[in-house]
Scaffold this motif. Structure first.
Motif, PDB file in Angstrom:
ATOM      1  N   ASP A 107      27.894  41.061  21.190  1.00  0.00           N
ATOM      2  CA  ASP A 107      28.689  42.111  20.882  1.00  0.00           C
ATOM      3  C   ASP A 107      30.062  41.845  21.266  1.00  0.00           C
ATOM      4  N   THR A 108      30.455  41.299  22.116  1.00  0.00           N
ATOM      5  CA  THR A 108      31.907  40.851  22.768  1.00  0.00           C
ATOM      6  C   THR A 108      32.388  39.851  22.270  1.00  0.00           C
ATOM      7  N   ILE A 109      31.692  38.571  22.166  1.00  0.00           N
ATOM      8  CA  ILE A 109      32.451  37.457  21.602  1.00  0.00           C
ATOM      9  C   ILE A 109      33.036  37.347  20.368  1.00  0.00           C
ATOM     10  N   PRO A 110      32.413  37.691  19.309  1.00  0.00           N
ATOM     11  CA  PRO A 110      32.788  37.733  18.005  1.00  0.00           C
ATOM     12  C   PRO A 110      33.979  38.831  17.573  1.00  0.00           C
ATOM     13  N   ASP A 111      33.986  39.761  18.642  1.00  0.00           N
ATOM     14  CA  ASP A 111      34.862  40.979  18.246  1.00  0.00           C
ATOM     15  C   ASP A 111      36.004  40.600  19.212  1.00  0.00           C
ATOM     16  N   GLY A 112      36.235  39.548  20.099  1.00  0.00           N
ATOM     17  CA  GLY A 112      37.387  39.267  20.844  1.00  0.00           C
ATOM     18  C   GLY A 112      37.388  40.060  22.078  1.00  0.00           C
ATOM     19  N   ASN A 113      36.212  40.923  22.410  1.00  0.00           N
ATOM     20  CA  ASN A 113      36.448  41.738  23.364  1.00  0.00           C
ATOM     21  C   ASN A 113      35.952  41.219  24.774  1.00  0.00           C
ATOM     22  N   LEU A 114      35.569  40.003  24.871  1.00  0.00           N
ATOM     23  CA  LEU A 114      34.987  39.410  26.250  1.00  0.00           C
ATOM     24  C   LEU A 114      36.264  39.329  27.129  1.00  0.00           C
ATOM     25  N   GLN A 115      36.123  39.884  28.389  1.00  0.00           N
ATOM     26  CA  GLN A 115      37.172  40.025  29.356  1.00  0.00           C
ATOM     27  C   GLN A 115      36.836  39.484  30.798  1.00  0.00           C
ATOM     28  N   ILE A 116      37.780  38.988  31.322  1.00  0.00           N
ATOM     29  CA  ILE A 116      37.462  38.421  32.532  1.00  0.00           C
ATOM     30  C   ILE A 116      37.814  39.324  33.840  1.00  0.00           C
ATOM     31  N   PRO A 117      37.074  39.718  34.559  1.00  0.00           N
ATOM     32  CA  PRO A 117      37.356  40.571  35.669  1.00  0.00           C
ATOM     33  C   PRO A 117      38.652  40.151  36.588  1.00  0.00           C
ATOM     34  N   PRO A 118      39.673  40.859  36.870  1.00  0.00           N
ATOM     35  CA  PRO A 118      40.801  40.499  37.461  1.00  0.00           C
ATOM     36  C   PRO A 118      40.775  39.923  39.108  1.00  0.00           C
ATOM     37  N   PRO A 119      41.074  39.274  39.698  1.00  0.00           N
ATOM     38  CA  PRO A 119      40.877  38.563  40.959  1.00  0.00           C
ATOM     39  C   PRO A 119      41.258  39.507  42.067  1.00  0.00           C
ATOM     40  N   THR A 120      40.726  39.526  43.055  1.00  0.00           N
ATOM     41  CA  THR A 120      41.119  40.249  44.252  1.00  0.00           C
ATOM     42  C   THR A 120      42.378  39.791  44.938  1.00  0.00           C
ATOM     43  N   GLU A 121      43.136  40.698  45.616  1.00  0.00           N
ATOM     44  CA  GLU A 121      44.317  40.126  46.492  1.00  0.00           C
ATOM     45  C   GLU A 121      44.131  38.952  47.329  1.00  0.00           C
ATOM     46  N   VAL A 123      42.662  36.517  46.637  1.00  0.00           N
ATOM     47  CA  VAL A 123      42.299  34.985  46.245  1.00  0.00           C
ATOM     48  C   VAL A 123      43.993  34.587  46.526  1.00  0.00           C
ATOM     49  N   ALA A 124      45.030  35.253  46.535  1.00  0.00           N
ATOM     50  CA  ALA A 124      46.262  34.567  46.540  1.00  0.00           C
ATOM     51  C   ALA A 124      46.219  34.032  48.097  1.00  0.00           C
ATOM     52  N   ASP A 125      45.584  34.455  49.078  1.00  0.00           N
ATOM     53  CA  ASP A 125      45.751  34.037  50.394  1.00  0.00           C
ATOM     54  C   ASP A 125      44.893  32.730  50.756  1.00  0.00           C
ATOM     55  N   TRP A 126      44.218  32.318  49.689  1.00  0.00           N
ATOM     56  CA  TRP A 126      43.339  30.862  49.524  1.00  0.00           C
ATOM     57  C   TRP A 126      44.327  29.651  50.170  1.00  0.00           C
ATOM     58  N   PRO A 127      44.061  28.905  51.003  1.00  0.00           N
ATOM     59  CA  PRO A 127      45.020  27.853  51.246  1.00  0.00           C
ATOM     60  C   PRO A 127      45.511  26.779  50.027  1.00  0.00           C
ATOM     61  N   VAL A 133      45.513  29.897  41.510  1.00  0.00           N
ATOM     62  CA  VAL A 133      44.379  30.391  40.917  1.00  0.00           C
ATOM     63  C   VAL A 133      44.686  31.839  40.737  1.00  0.00           C
ATOM     64  N   TYR A 134      45.164  32.667  41.708  1.00  0.00           N
ATOM     65  CA  TYR A 134      45.505  34.017  41.520  1.00  0.00           C
ATOM     66  C   TYR A 134      46.177  34.228  40.114  1.00  0.00           C
ATOM     67  N   ASP A 135      47.420  33.548  40.012  1.00  0.00           N
ATOM     68  CA  ASP A 135      48.365  33.701  38.800  1.00  0.00           C
ATOM     69  C   ASP A 135      47.568  33.411  37.520  1.00  0.00           C
ATOM     70  N   ASN A 136      46.831  32.489  37.465  1.00  0.00           N
ATOM     71  CA  ASN A 136      46.176  32.010  36.197  1.00  0.00           C
ATOM     72  C   ASN A 136      45.266  32.984  36.052  1.00  0.00           C
ATOM     73  N   ILE A 276      33.664  29.703  43.653  1.00  0.00           N
ATOM     74  CA  ILE A 276      34.933  30.509  43.481  1.00  0.00           C
ATOM     75  C   ILE A 276      34.762  31.976  43.377  1.00  0.00           C
ATOM     76  N   TYR A 277      33.813  32.393  42.329  1.00  0.00           N
ATOM     77  CA  TYR A 277      33.801  33.769  41.974  1.00  0.00           C
ATOM     78  C   TYR A 277      33.040  34.592  43.164  1.00  0.00           C
ATOM     79  N   LEU A 278      32.480  33.838  44.084  1.00  0.00           N
ATOM     80  CA  LEU A 278      31.809  34.685  45.097  1.00  0.00           C
ATOM     81  C   LEU A 278      33.100  35.079  46.012  1.00  0.00           C
ATOM     82  N   PHE A 279      34.121  34.125  46.413  1.00  0.00           N
ATOM     83  CA  PHE A 279      35.131  34.585  47.252  1.00  0.00           C
ATOM     84  C   PHE A 279      35.791  35.334  46.542  1.00  0.00           C
ATOM     85  N   ALA A 280      36.244  35.417  45.369  1.00  0.00           N
ATOM     86  CA  ALA A 280      36.812  36.323  44.786  1.00  0.00           C
ATOM     87  C   ALA A 280      36.630  37.784  44.552  1.00  0.00           C
TER      88      ALA A 280
END
Length: 356
Positions: A107-121, A123-127, A133-136, A276-280
């Motif tokens: 339902d989501t891919i053909p309509d272009g509605n697939l979304q990636i959840p935003p990262p938590t704050e 993530v920007a603190d990773w070394p 990673v946070y910006d992209n 990466i997802y788990l730490f985010a």
């Protein structure tokens, strides 16, 4: 000289008659084989997999039958029932989850509605790579639809084919269940079948027929247990982790992980985005604990394979990879298992024929 008594003429006539007789016999044999193939064709995958299961489980049948005073039918019935219970119960959950996941993606891919959840704050603190990673990641979560809009026809076409192959998993599991039932019957008559196979190999390969048969049985058992068995174990323990860690679309990832492990693709490739997802999205402590779990479970194949597979039955990773992927593309979920075994068997027979 009488033409009717000409020896050369008689010899030509005899050769002609023999040739016609041979052509008719070969033609009749071809017709019978072709018709048999057309009749059996819908069941070839199931019959092949049943035969493989019977070859793998027959040593267990012989060991178990000693406890039933040689009653192989009872031992075979017990093995079949246990195998079906182990297969069917988890499969019901897997198929239900797959249906839900496939519906969501379809339902989501053909309509272009697939979304990636935003990262938590955090993530920007990773070394080192945290800010990058946070910006992209944030940019992808905000503009994914726009970025992919120009590629949507190609993505939709690829997604439909991929999702269709994954959706066939339900039919593949049903075929597995039927295969285990047939394998239970085959195991009872395995000794007779082994004798027939030995005769066939001797007719084809002559004095080396028994050698080829033993190599075939050893390869099937080693690949089925050392490659497929380890892949199933690894997928099961990692799949349980995906479920308990509440990873979205866990059933879809479990099937992808199963394909990767059978194709001998290192599980670390699957673990990198997962970690990466788990730490985010998780707190640092649970994310670290789950990371340790997935890393350890991703490496257990390096321990199990040497223990299960014999040194003389090793098959190159590339052979198993092409067998698994090619079988999956050609025959669906069942081909994922059959392809790896059949191509490995062909390789082992070739090596036995050429090098020994």
């Amino acid at each position: 000289m009488d033409k009717n008594n000409d020896p050369a003429r008689e010899e030509k006539k005899r050769i002609f008659n023999i040739s016609i007789d041979l052509i008719l016999k070969l033609g009749g044999l071809f017709v019978v084989v072709f018709l048999c193939y057309k009749i059996v064709q819908p069941f070839i995958n199931i019959l092949l997999w049943s035969l493989i299961i019977a070859i793998v489980l027959f040593p267990l049948l012989e060991w178990l039958s000693t406890f039933f005073r040689g009653r192989k039918k009872l031992a075979s019935l017990l093995i079949t029932l246990v195998s079906l219970s182990v297969l069917v119960l988890p499969s019901i959950w897997l198929v239900n989850q797959l249906v839900d996941g496939v519906k969501y993606l379809a339902d989501t891919i053909p309509d272009g509605n697939l979304q990636i959840p935003p990262p938590t704050e955090s993530v920007a603190d990773w070394p080192l790579i945290g800010q990058w990673v946070y910006d992209n990641w944030m940019q992808a979560s905000e503009n994914l639809g726009e970025s992919l809009k120009g590629f949507m026809p190609q993505i939709s076409n690829f997604a439909e084919k991929t999702l269709g192959a994954i959706a066939n998993t339900g039919m593949g599991i049903l075929q597995f269940a039927l295969s285990f039932i047939l394998a239970g019957i085959f195991m009872v008559y395995f000794k007779n079948a082994e004798h027939s196979g030995r005769v066939i190999f001797e007719k084809v390969a002559g004095d080396r027929g028994e050698e080829f048969l033993d190599a075939s049985l050893a390869t099937i058992r080693n690949v089925a247990t050392g490659v497929l068995g380890v892949a199933i174990i690894q997928t099961t323990v990692m799949g349980l982790g995906l479920i308990l860690a509440d990873i979205p679309l866990a059933a879809v990832w479990i099937i992808i992980l199963l394909i990767m492990t059978i194709a001998q693709i290192p599980a670390i490739i699957f673990n990198i985005p997962l970690i990466i997802y788990l730490f985010a999205v998780r707190e640092p402590l649970p994310a670290a604990l789950w990371t340790v779990y997935f890393l350890v479970m991703g490496l257990i194949d390096n321990i199990l394979k040497p223990l299960i597979m014999g040194r003389d039955a090793q098959v190159p990773m590339l052979v198993i990879f092409f067998g698994a992927i090619g079988g999956f593309i050609a025959f669906g979920f069942m081909g994922l298992f059959l392809g790896a075994i059949i191509l490995s068997l062909a390789y082992k027979l070739y090596v036995t024929w050429v090098l020994l």
